[in-house]
Write a protein that holds these residues in place. Structure first.
Motif, mmCIF file in Angstrom:
data_model
loop_
_atom_site.group_PDB
_atom_site.id
_atom_site.type_symbol
_atom_site.label_atom_id
_atom_site.label_comp_id
_atom_site.label_asym_id
_atom_site.label_seq_id
_atom_site.Cartn_x
_atom_site.Cartn_y
_atom_site.Cartn_z
ATOM 1 N N MET A 85 27.946 59.681 28.783
ATOM 2 C CA MET A 85 26.867 58.818 29.001
ATOM 3 C C MET A 85 26.195 59.505 27.781
ATOM 4 S SD MET A 85 28.726 56.969 30.614
ATOM 5 C CE MET A 85 27.097 55.751 31.004
ATOM 6 N N SER A 86 25.924 60.319 27.399
ATOM 7 C CA SER A 86 24.863 60.966 26.408
ATOM 8 C C SER A 86 25.009 60.405 25.050
ATOM 9 C CB SER A 86 23.785 61.851 27.251
ATOM 10 O OG SER A 86 24.108 62.309 28.502
ATOM 11 N N LEU A 87 25.836 59.867 24.694
ATOM 12 C CA LEU A 87 26.660 59.660 23.249
ATOM 13 C C LEU A 87 25.638 58.366 22.132
ATOM 14 C CD1 LEU A 87 28.692 61.053 21.953
ATOM 15 C CD2 LEU A 87 30.618 59.744 22.124
ATOM 16 N N ASP A 88 25.176 59.162 21.248
ATOM 17 C CA ASP A 88 24.360 58.743 20.453
ATOM 18 C C ASP A 88 25.449 58.703 18.933
ATOM 19 O OD1 ASP A 88 21.421 57.791 19.706
ATOM 20 O OD2 ASP A 88 22.028 59.261 18.351
ATOM 21 N N TYR A 89 25.837 59.447 18.785
ATOM 22 C CA TYR A 89 26.495 59.016 17.775
ATOM 23 C C TYR A 89 27.642 59.438 17.454
ATOM 24 C CZ TYR A 89 27.867 60.222 12.696
ATOM 25 O OH TYR A 89 27.899 60.270 11.304
ATOM 26 N N LEU A 90 29.248 58.487 16.972
ATOM 27 C CA LEU A 90 30.677 58.808 17.109
ATOM 28 C C LEU A 90 31.010 58.428 15.459
ATOM 29 C CD1 LEU A 90 32.977 59.484 19.179
ATOM 30 C CD2 LEU A 90 33.213 57.232 19.480
ATOM 31 N N ASP A 91 31.984 59.027 15.478
ATOM 32 C CA ASP A 91 32.587 59.075 13.907
ATOM 33 C C ASP A 91 33.649 58.652 14.571
ATOM 34 O OD1 ASP A 91 33.327 58.395 12.137
ATOM 35 O OD2 ASP A 91 32.091 59.574 10.320
ATOM 36 N N LEU A 92 34.893 58.525 14.524
ATOM 37 C CA LEU A 92 36.595 58.186 14.639
ATOM 38 C C LEU A 92 36.977 58.112 13.784
ATOM 39 C CD1 LEU A 92 36.923 57.331 18.884
ATOM 40 C CD2 LEU A 92 36.556 59.612 17.708
ATOM 41 N N SER A 93 36.413 57.571 12.516
ATOM 42 C CA SER A 93 36.728 56.975 10.884
ATOM 43 C C SER A 93 38.277 57.624 10.760
ATOM 44 C CB SER A 93 36.123 57.145 10.149
ATOM 45 O OG SER A 93 34.909 56.562 10.001
ATOM 46 N N GLY A 94 39.053 57.198 10.234
ATOM 47 C CA GLY A 94 40.266 58.212 9.529
ATOM 48 C C GLY A 94 41.243 57.974 10.927
ATOM 49 N N ASN A 95 41.424 57.522 11.820
ATOM 50 C CA ASN A 95 42.106 57.729 13.237
ATOM 51 C C ASN A 95 42.861 56.780 13.789
ATOM 52 O OD1 ASN A 95 41.675 60.804 13.992
ATOM 53 N ND2 ASN A 95 39.934 60.195 14.192
ATOM 54 N N ASN A 96 43.732 56.683 14.344
ATOM 55 C CA ASN A 96 44.387 55.609 14.266
ATOM 56 C C ASN A 96 44.347 54.796 16.143
ATOM 57 O OD1 ASN A 96 46.147 53.615 14.660
ATOM 58 N ND2 ASN A 96 47.402 54.521 14.680
ATOM 59 N N LEU A 97 43.895 53.879 15.478
ATOM 60 C CA LEU A 97 42.793 53.671 17.247
ATOM 61 C C LEU A 97 43.277 52.329 17.971
ATOM 62 C CD1 LEU A 97 38.979 53.704 16.654
ATOM 63 C CD2 LEU A 97 40.662 55.592 17.043
ATOM 64 N N LYS A 98 43.241 53.160 19.315
ATOM 65 C CA LYS A 98 43.938 51.560 20.539
ATOM 66 C C LYS A 98 42.913 51.473 20.868
ATOM 67 C CE LYS A 98 46.244 51.449 24.733
ATOM 68 N NZ LYS A 98 47.457 52.582 25.894
ATOM 69 N N MET A 99 42.515 50.731 21.207
ATOM 70 C CA MET A 99 41.470 49.223 21.612
ATOM 71 C C MET A 99 41.689 48.940 22.899
ATOM 72 S SD MET A 99 38.642 49.830 18.681
ATOM 73 C CE MET A 99 39.640 48.697 17.710
ATOM 74 N N SER A 100 41.451 48.542 24.618
ATOM 75 C CA SER A 100 42.222 46.955 24.707
ATOM 76 C C SER A 100 40.662 46.735 25.264
ATOM 77 C CB SER A 100 42.126 48.311 26.694
ATOM 78 O OG SER A 100 40.695 49.081 26.818
ATOM 79 N N SER A 101 41.378 45.571 25.425
ATOM 80 C CA SER A 101 40.673 44.256 25.543
ATOM 81 C C SER A 101 39.203 44.116 26.628
ATOM 82 C CB SER A 101 41.266 42.839 26.043
ATOM 83 O OG SER A 101 41.823 42.978 27.437
ATOM 84 N N THR A 102 39.631 45.619 27.860
ATOM 85 C CA THR A 102 38.260 45.872 28.907
ATOM 86 C C THR A 102 37.802 46.816 28.539
ATOM 87 O OG1 THR A 102 40.370 46.820 29.819
ATOM 88 C CG2 THR A 102 39.694 44.480 31.112
ATOM 89 N N LEU A 103 37.966 47.324 27.387
ATOM 90 C CA LEU A 103 37.021 48.693 26.771
ATOM 91 C C LEU A 103 35.836 48.617 26.818
ATOM 92 C CD1 LEU A 103 37.352 51.558 25.212
ATOM 93 C CD2 LEU A 103 37.115 50.329 23.244
#
Length: 587
Positions: A85-103
């Motif tokens: 909940m305190s996250l300000d900066y998120l870098d997940l570049s170069g990973n194979n991501l899964k994203m649900s429609s309710t994310l």
């Protein structure tokens, strides 16, 4: 590798390992430290799964960088990071991501980088990211149109959606213009007309490598805050808009590889230009002399147009000019001025090939080319700041040298990225230059590529070429040179490609590993040449040895003479400036 047990670091707040070469496993004891504020493990060579455990324990975590951690090692579920909940900066570049429609991700995120994550649809969860300022979705596989709601995000300022397959924008023509975007990179997509309207205070717009056509929209000139405008590699036609004179802050203007024609308007030049590239168009007339006012100019490329002008000697007044590309135009006349030294102290890439330049080069022609004569140290920032993503964005866009075509080792090549800081090239091939090659060429000790082919040079090959110890490619073919190839050239260990063909050279080809590996075509059409790799053998070994000794003696004398000339050049220039300064008030 990291130590296996890091549980003793119970008060650790910042752990930054980004942009290194760490390998092995991430110890689970590290990612279980609840006091962490910043965890940066990106751009390393870690293996195995990342065992974060219950991320809800990271109540203080504000910065998380796991970029290029999980390449080829499964799928990362983006919902895993929702409890932070305190996250300000998120870098997940170069990973194979899964994203649900309710994310749903924390609404506190201001910077999100998901480049090269195998994303095929525009992420819908972004619509609720009301704090988002920086978004990078580049190098994915996103198709279709950019959703209209993206531009309504209240804090959004930096958007990079380059290198996808998007084709347009939802909503009205002014949907972007009504936003607060400062930087927009839509390059390398399939965007086509209509061209989007831009906010008046936008600083950076990169629209290259798309399918825009017709005239360059005059509405662009209303974006008076532009620093960078890149419209290269599209299908724009007609002339360069005169209204560019309204873009007073413009420092980077790239319009290369379109179908622009007509003269280059003098008033379209911003005096703040650092980089100007209009190569590969159909522009004609003179080079705009208003460039003389661009005291910050470093990069000028007008290659492959129809410019018909004399050599722009006035460019030597620009103190920071580093790259000058005039190749494949209709420039003509001499490239030296009687009584004046043509010096470019910062010049690293000089390419005026395939024009109609003529005349003779004076003996001291290369005396003032300082950057090609001595090493220059470049300091570039290492790694990324995990907090200041604004600087990260600007650094990407301020790498304003897009690409330059060069001829190296007989092959056409494209120079991009870091090549601009390490390459030193001098190419005057394909002109009508005459006379001897100046011995002062030996002063350019940092040269990597030297091409003087397809001219009418006469005389002997200057032995001072031995000074060019970093030379990788040398082309003196198709001239009228005579005499021997200096034996000392066989000692240039980096010289991988050379061409002496179609001259009037004679005597034995020098012995040396690099020379002996050349194809015989590199020495063709020199009837009096002999030795490997040609089939013709040489006779008179004693005479050849004596000539070689005389050549080496002459070489040492020339090196001494031109070193002395270079040393004397700088004081002379300073003296001239001093006298001019003293006399000016009385003029």
């Amino acid at each position: 590798m990291l130590p296996s047990n890091m549980s003793s670091l119970s008060k650790l707040e910042y752990f930054v390992l980004g942009n290194n070469s760490f390998s092995g496993f991430i110890p689970s004891s590290l990612v279980m430290i609840p006091s962490l504020i910043c965890l940066d493990l990106g751009m390393n060579d870690f293996s195995g799964p990342l065992e974060i455990g219950n991320v809800s324990k990271f109540v203080s975590l504000e910065t998380l960088d796991l970029s290029f951690y999980n390449i080829g090692r499964g799928i990362v579920d983006l919902s895993f990071f929702s409890p932070l909940m305190s996250l300000d900066y998120l870098d997940l570049s170069g990973n194979n991501l899964k994203m649900s429609s309710t994310l749903h991700l924390p609404s506190s995120i201001t910077s999100l980088a998901l480049l090269s994550c195998n994303i095929s649809e525009f992420p819908r969860f972004l619509e609720t990211q009301t704090s988002l300022e920086y978004l990078d979705l580049s190098a994915n596989q996103i198709k279709g149109q950019v959703p209209e709601w993206l531009w309504r995000l209240p804090a959004l300022k930096y958007v990079n959606i380059s290198q996808n397959a998007m084709s347009g924008f939802e909503g009205s023509a002014d949907v972007i213009q009504r936003s607060a975007i400062y930087m927009l990179d839509i390059s390398s997509n399939a965007f086509h007309d209509p061209f989007p309207l831009l906010p008046s205070d936008m600083n950076f717009f990169i629209g290259s490598n798309n399918r825009f056509s017709g005239e360059i929209p005059r509405k662009i000139c209303e974006a008076v805050g532009l620093f960078t405008l890149d419209l290269s590699n599209n299908n724009f036609s007609a002339s360069i808009p005169r209204c560019f004179e309204n873009l007073h802050l413009l420092s980077v203007l790239h319009l290369q590889s379109n179908s622009l024609s007509g003269d280059f308007p003098e008033q379209s030049i911003s005096f703040h230009l650092i980089s100007l590239d209009v190569g590969h168009n159909q522009l004609s007339g003179d080079l705009p002399k208003s460039l003389i006012n661009c005291s910050y100019l470093q990069f000028l490329n007008v290659e492959d147009n129809k410019f018909n002008d004399m050599f722009p000697f006035w460019l030597r007044l620009l103190p920071g000019l580093q790259i000058l590309i005039l190749r494949s135009n209709e420039f003509h006349g001499p490239i030296s001025s009687p009584g004046e030294s043509l010096s470019f102290p910062k010049m690293r890439i000089f390419d005026i090939s395939k024009n109609r330049f003529s005349g003779v080069l004076p003996s001291d022609y290369f005396a003032g080319w300082s950057a090609m004569s001595s090493p220059v140290v470049y300091f570039e920032g290492q790694g990324r700041s995990f907090i200041s993503y604004q600087r990260m964005s600007f650094k990407r866009l301020s790498s304003y040298h897009n690409s330059v075509g060069l001829t190296n080792k007989g092959l056409d090549m494209e120079l991009i990225g870091s090549g601009f800081t390490i390459y030193k090239t001098f190419d005057i091939s394909g002109n009508r230059l005459q006379g001897s090659i100046p011995n002062s060429i030996g002063l350019l000790k940092e040269l990597i590529v030297l091409n003087m082919s397809n001219n009418a040079f006469t005389g002997r090959i200057p032995p001072s070429l031995l000074n060019l110890t970093k030379l990788e490619s040398l082309d003196l073919s198709q001239n009228r040179l005579f005499g021997e190839i200096p034996p000392a050239l066989g000692k240039l260990t980096f010289l991988a490609r050379m061409n002496f063909s179609h001259n009037m050279l004679d005597g034995p080809i020098p012995q040396g590993t690099q020379i002996q590996t050349q194809d015989s075509s590199s020495f063709a059409d020199n009837p009096m040449l002999c030795g490997v790799p040609l089939q013709k053998t040489c006779g008179g070994k004693e005479e050849a040895r004596k000539q070689e000794q005389d050549e080496e003696k002459e070489e040492k004398d020339q090196v001494f003479n031109w070193t002395a000339a270079a040393i004397g050049y700088v004081p002379g220039v300073l003296c001239g400036f001093t006298i001019g300064f003293i006399l000016t008030p009385y003029a």
